[in-house]
Design a protein around this motif. Structure first.
Motif, PDB file in Angstrom:
ATOM      1  N   ASP A  82       0.479  -1.119   0.086  1.00  0.00           N
ATOM      2  CA  ASP A  82      -0.176  -0.228  -0.083  1.00  0.00           C
ATOM      3  C   ASP A  82       0.646   1.288  -0.390  1.00  0.00           C
ATOM      4  O   ASP A  82       0.112   1.973  -0.584  1.00  0.00           O
ATOM      5  CB  ASP A  82      -0.428  -0.097   1.335  1.00  0.00           C
ATOM      6  CG  ASP A  82      -2.389  -0.913   0.752  1.00  0.00           C
ATOM      7  OD1 ASP A  82      -2.511  -1.479   0.560  1.00  0.00           O
ATOM      8  OD2 ASP A  82      -2.531  -1.439   1.461  1.00  0.00           O
ATOM      9  N   TRP A  83       1.598   1.021   0.684  1.00  0.00           N
ATOM     10  CA  TRP A  83       2.923   2.653   0.464  1.00  0.00           C
ATOM     11  C   TRP A  83       2.671   2.501  -0.887  1.00  0.00           C
ATOM     12  O   TRP A  83       3.233   4.288  -1.716  1.00  0.00           O
ATOM     13  CB  TRP A  83       4.327   1.817   1.304  1.00  0.00           C
ATOM     14  CG  TRP A  83       4.299   1.750   2.597  1.00  0.00           C
ATOM     15  CD1 TRP A  83       3.409   2.094   3.352  1.00  0.00           C
ATOM     16  CD2 TRP A  83       5.671   1.141   2.885  1.00  0.00           C
ATOM     17  NE1 TRP A  83       3.461   1.684   4.904  1.00  0.00           N
ATOM     18  CE2 TRP A  83       4.834   1.385   4.769  1.00  0.00           C
ATOM     19  CE3 TRP A  83       6.773   0.608   3.105  1.00  0.00           C
ATOM     20  CZ2 TRP A  83       5.827   0.365   5.726  1.00  0.00           C
ATOM     21  CZ3 TRP A  83       7.560   0.213   3.237  1.00  0.00           C
ATOM     22  CH2 TRP A  83       6.988  -0.068   5.498  1.00  0.00           C
ATOM     23  N   ASP A  84       3.142   1.542  -2.330  1.00  0.00           N
ATOM     24  CA  ASP A  84       3.391   2.092  -3.691  1.00  0.00           C
ATOM     25  C   ASP A  84       2.261   2.621  -3.977  1.00  0.00           C
ATOM     26  O   ASP A  84       2.400   3.095  -5.162  1.00  0.00           O
ATOM     27  CB  ASP A  84       3.586   0.396  -4.081  1.00  0.00           C
ATOM     28  CG  ASP A  84       4.661  -0.024  -4.085  1.00  0.00           C
ATOM     29  OD1 ASP A  84       5.999   1.187  -3.341  1.00  0.00           O
ATOM     30  OD2 ASP A  84       5.167  -0.989  -3.873  1.00  0.00           O
ATOM     31  N   SER A  85       0.671   1.742  -3.422  1.00  0.00           N
ATOM     32  CA  SER A  85      -0.272   2.653  -4.245  1.00  0.00           C
ATOM     33  C   SER A  85      -0.340   3.814  -3.391  1.00  0.00           C
ATOM     34  O   SER A  85      -0.903   5.000  -4.358  1.00  0.00           O
ATOM     35  CB  SER A  85      -1.424   1.731  -3.660  1.00  0.00           C
ATOM     36  OG  SER A  85      -1.188   0.655  -3.403  1.00  0.00           O
ATOM     37  N   THR A  86      -0.501   4.281  -2.440  1.00  0.00           N
ATOM     38  CA  THR A  86       0.161   5.671  -2.327  1.00  0.00           C
ATOM     39  C   THR A  86       0.470   6.209  -2.575  1.00  0.00           C
ATOM     40  O   THR A  86       0.745   7.564  -2.752  1.00  0.00           O
ATOM     41  CB  THR A  86       0.254   5.759  -0.413  1.00  0.00           C
ATOM     42  OG1 THR A  86      -0.452   4.868  -0.198  1.00  0.00           O
ATOM     43  CG2 THR A  86       0.177   7.038  -0.112  1.00  0.00           C
ATOM     44  N   TYR A  87       1.695   6.262  -2.676  1.00  0.00           N
ATOM     45  CA  TYR A  87       3.144   7.181  -3.935  1.00  0.00           C
ATOM     46  C   TYR A  87       2.255   6.817  -5.489  1.00  0.00           C
ATOM     47  O   TYR A  87       2.908   8.790  -5.286  1.00  0.00           O
ATOM     48  CB  TYR A  87       4.108   6.362  -3.883  1.00  0.00           C
ATOM     49  CG  TYR A  87       5.491   6.769  -4.708  1.00  0.00           C
ATOM     50  CD1 TYR A  87       6.319   8.048  -4.841  1.00  0.00           C
ATOM     51  CD2 TYR A  87       6.016   5.898  -5.915  1.00  0.00           C
ATOM     52  CE1 TYR A  87       7.088   8.275  -6.231  1.00  0.00           C
ATOM     53  CE2 TYR A  87       6.365   6.896  -7.272  1.00  0.00           C
ATOM     54  CZ  TYR A  87       7.073   7.756  -6.798  1.00  0.00           C
ATOM     55  OH  TYR A  87       8.411   7.817  -7.775  1.00  0.00           O
ATOM     56  N   GLY A  88       2.094   6.286  -5.687  1.00  0.00           N
ATOM     57  CA  GLY A  88       1.699   6.023  -6.958  1.00  0.00           C
ATOM     58  C   GLY A  88       0.550   7.196  -7.233  1.00  0.00           C
ATOM     59  O   GLY A  88       0.300   7.867  -8.217  1.00  0.00           O
ATOM     60  N   ILE A  89      -0.626   7.176  -6.587  1.00  0.00           N
ATOM     61  CA  ILE A  89      -2.127   8.215  -6.501  1.00  0.00           C
ATOM     62  C   ILE A  89      -0.796   9.663  -6.555  1.00  0.00           C
ATOM     63  O   ILE A  89      -1.612  10.610  -6.805  1.00  0.00           O
ATOM     64  CB  ILE A  89      -2.588   7.715  -5.394  1.00  0.00           C
ATOM     65  CG1 ILE A  89      -3.581   6.538  -5.843  1.00  0.00           C
ATOM     66  CG2 ILE A  89      -3.824   8.767  -5.562  1.00  0.00           C
ATOM     67  CD1 ILE A  89      -4.143   5.888  -4.831  1.00  0.00           C
ATOM     68  N   ILE A  90      -0.321   9.429  -5.054  1.00  0.00           N
ATOM     69  CA  ILE A  90      -0.043  11.276  -5.021  1.00  0.00           C
ATOM     70  C   ILE A  90       1.068  11.614  -6.012  1.00  0.00           C
ATOM     71  O   ILE A  90       0.347  12.852  -6.859  1.00  0.00           O
ATOM     72  CB  ILE A  90       1.593  11.668  -3.955  1.00  0.00           C
ATOM     73  CG1 ILE A  90       0.606  10.997  -2.451  1.00  0.00           C
ATOM     74  CG2 ILE A  90       2.191  11.989  -3.864  1.00  0.00           C
ATOM     75  CD1 ILE A  90       1.307  10.690  -1.363  1.00  0.00           C
ATOM     76  N   MET A  91       1.826  10.861  -6.932  1.00  0.00           N
ATOM     77  CA  MET A  91       2.610  11.162  -7.986  1.00  0.00           C
ATOM     78  C   MET A  91       1.845  11.883  -9.219  1.00  0.00           C
ATOM     79  O   MET A  91       1.592  13.035 -10.088  1.00  0.00           O
ATOM     80  CB  MET A  91       3.553  10.443  -7.921  1.00  0.00           C
ATOM     81  CG  MET A  91       4.816  10.274  -7.117  1.00  0.00           C
ATOM     82  SD  MET A  91       5.418  12.134  -7.073  1.00  0.00           S
ATOM     83  CE  MET A  91       6.850  11.957  -7.982  1.00  0.00           C
ATOM     84  N   GLY A  92       0.424  11.307  -9.595  1.00  0.00           N
ATOM     85  CA  GLY A  92      -0.075  11.020 -10.478  1.00  0.00           C
ATOM     86  C   GLY A  92      -1.069  12.080  -9.918  1.00  0.00           C
ATOM     87  O   GLY A  92      -0.963  12.813 -11.696  1.00  0.00           O
ATOM     88  N   LEU A  93      -1.814  12.356  -8.947  1.00  0.00           N
ATOM     89  CA  LEU A  93      -2.130  14.448  -8.797  1.00  0.00           C
ATOM     90  C   LEU A  93      -0.958  15.136  -8.742  1.00  0.00           C
ATOM     91  O   LEU A  93      -1.275  15.907  -9.473  1.00  0.00           O
ATOM     92  CB  LEU A  93      -2.944  13.678  -6.962  1.00  0.00           C
ATOM     93  CG  LEU A  93      -4.131  12.902  -7.435  1.00  0.00           C
ATOM     94  CD1 LEU A  93      -3.798  13.160  -5.718  1.00  0.00           C
ATOM     95  CD2 LEU A  93      -5.454  12.819  -7.624  1.00  0.00           C
TER      96      LEU A  93
END
Length: 362
Positions: A82-93
């Motif tokens: 879930d750290w990877d998911s959080t990182y991916g969503i932040i960078m996308g936004l």
């Protein structure tokens, strides 16, 4: 595609491929399978994403937008962490923010996340962020966070925005150990809460969150189903989970002593210890599942999980000669209809709304 029979319970519709699903042992995932993590891990992801986004813009992204992104990431088979998911969503936004703002917050002299820019339109900046997030998610794949890096490079090749985003990643210090990563430390403080964070990491939390999201977790396995499965499999019931052992034990409580074979467990730490160099042996690699099967010395198992990684791990173990039947649980998934389709397309032995339907099919 195989034909599936359907039957309904109070929890939802089950889809059964085989009239008899039998094996020597039962091995289970934890998050989204045994434990409802929608208001723990999922809530931590949403809160962490919005902390960073709101610190920069003053605005908050809707839960629906983040949940939709999370569901898409989990269907790739590369975002069990879930750290990877959080990182991916932040960078996308962030990739949807104006270049001048990204330049400012990526500056080495800038005190990270302390200004409030004046946007002409709240809806405009939110729409741009969510639009760019969706563009980035088109590149998300089974390679996990690497696919996020590749997507950013392709979307913003030779553009200043890419350089700014890479500098922001450096400020987030991701990936890195929790003590050194702003992103991971924020996530862990929110998830664990002040006291448990201190116990786990031997450090004081900065947010001083008294009650972490982990306290919202509930066990979904009903008592009568526990009794039925225990009678059927005895000490041949194990765990193969990508979560850390310390949180697994906390949330599973007495089940660790009364239901599972203590020697038949594999958690995140086991995969980390066995991994070497660039080869990560966590899900969807077969290591965790085969480790448990070998520990209890069984020739076959039913593996129950809720994610693309779970099904892929079961298939990888089967390809290595292990007899594994996969049952997918969808009831706690984001975009559960897509997970039903995914599991059926992947030829799962059964697809069920909760673990409690096991008493009808095994």
């Amino acid at each position: 595609m195989s034909f599936y029979k359907e039957f309904a319970t109070i929890n939802g519709v089950s889809y059964i491929k085989d009239s008899s699903i039998s094996a020597d042992s039962l091995i289970m995932d934890v998050d989204g399978t045994l434990i409802d993590t929608r208001e723990s891990y999922n809530a931590t992801i949403r809160t962490t994403v919005n902390l960073f986004y709101k610190w920069v813009t003053g605005y908050q992204v809707s839960d629906d937008a983040i949940n939709e992104a999370l569901g898409r990431l989990r269907l790739t088979g590369g975002f069990n962490n879930d750290w990877d998911s959080t990182y991916g969503i932040i960078m996308g936004l962030f990739s949807g923010l104006p270049d001048d703002l990204l330049k400012e917050i990526s500056s080495e002299k800038f005190e990270f996340f302390r200004s409030r820019p004046n946007f002409k339109s709240k809806n405009s900046v939110l729409n741009d962020s969510v639009t760019n997030l969706n563009y980035l998610l088109m590149y998300a794949s089974s390679t996990g966070s690497k696919s996020i890096e590749d997507g950013l490079s392709k979307l913003f090749f030779k553009k200043d925005k890419l350089n700014y985003l890479l500098l922001i990643k450096k400020k987030l210090n991701y990936p890195e150990v929790p003590a050194k990563s702003l992103l991971i430390r924020t996530f862990e403080e929110l998830y664990l809460g002040r006291d448990l964070f201190k116990k786990v990491y031997s450090a004081e939390s900065r947010f001083k969150v008294l009650r972490g999201f982990i306290e919202n977790e509930t066990i979904k396995l009903e008592n009568d189903v526990q009794i039925y499965l225990k009678r059927k499999y005895g000490n041949r019931i194990g765990i193969a989970s990508g979560r850390p052992e310390y949180t697994g034990k906390k949330s599973l409580g007495k089940l660790m002593d009364t239901f599972f074979n203590k020697s038949a467990t594999a958690f995140l730490e086991d995969a980390a210890k066995a991994s070497s160099g660039t080869e990560w042996l966590g899900k969807p690699k077969s290591f965790m599942l085969t480790k448990v099967m070998n520990a209890i010395n069984v020739k076959s198992c039913i593996y129950v999980g809720d994610s693309a990684e779970d099904m892929m791990m079961a298939k990888n173990a089967s390809e290595e000669g292990y007899n594994v039947k996969f049952i997918g649980v969808y009831g706690m998934s984001v975009n559960y209809k897509k997970f039903i389709e995914f599991f059926i397309k992947g030829d799962a032995a059964a697809v069920i709304p909760t673990v409690n339907e096991l008493k009808y099919i095994v």
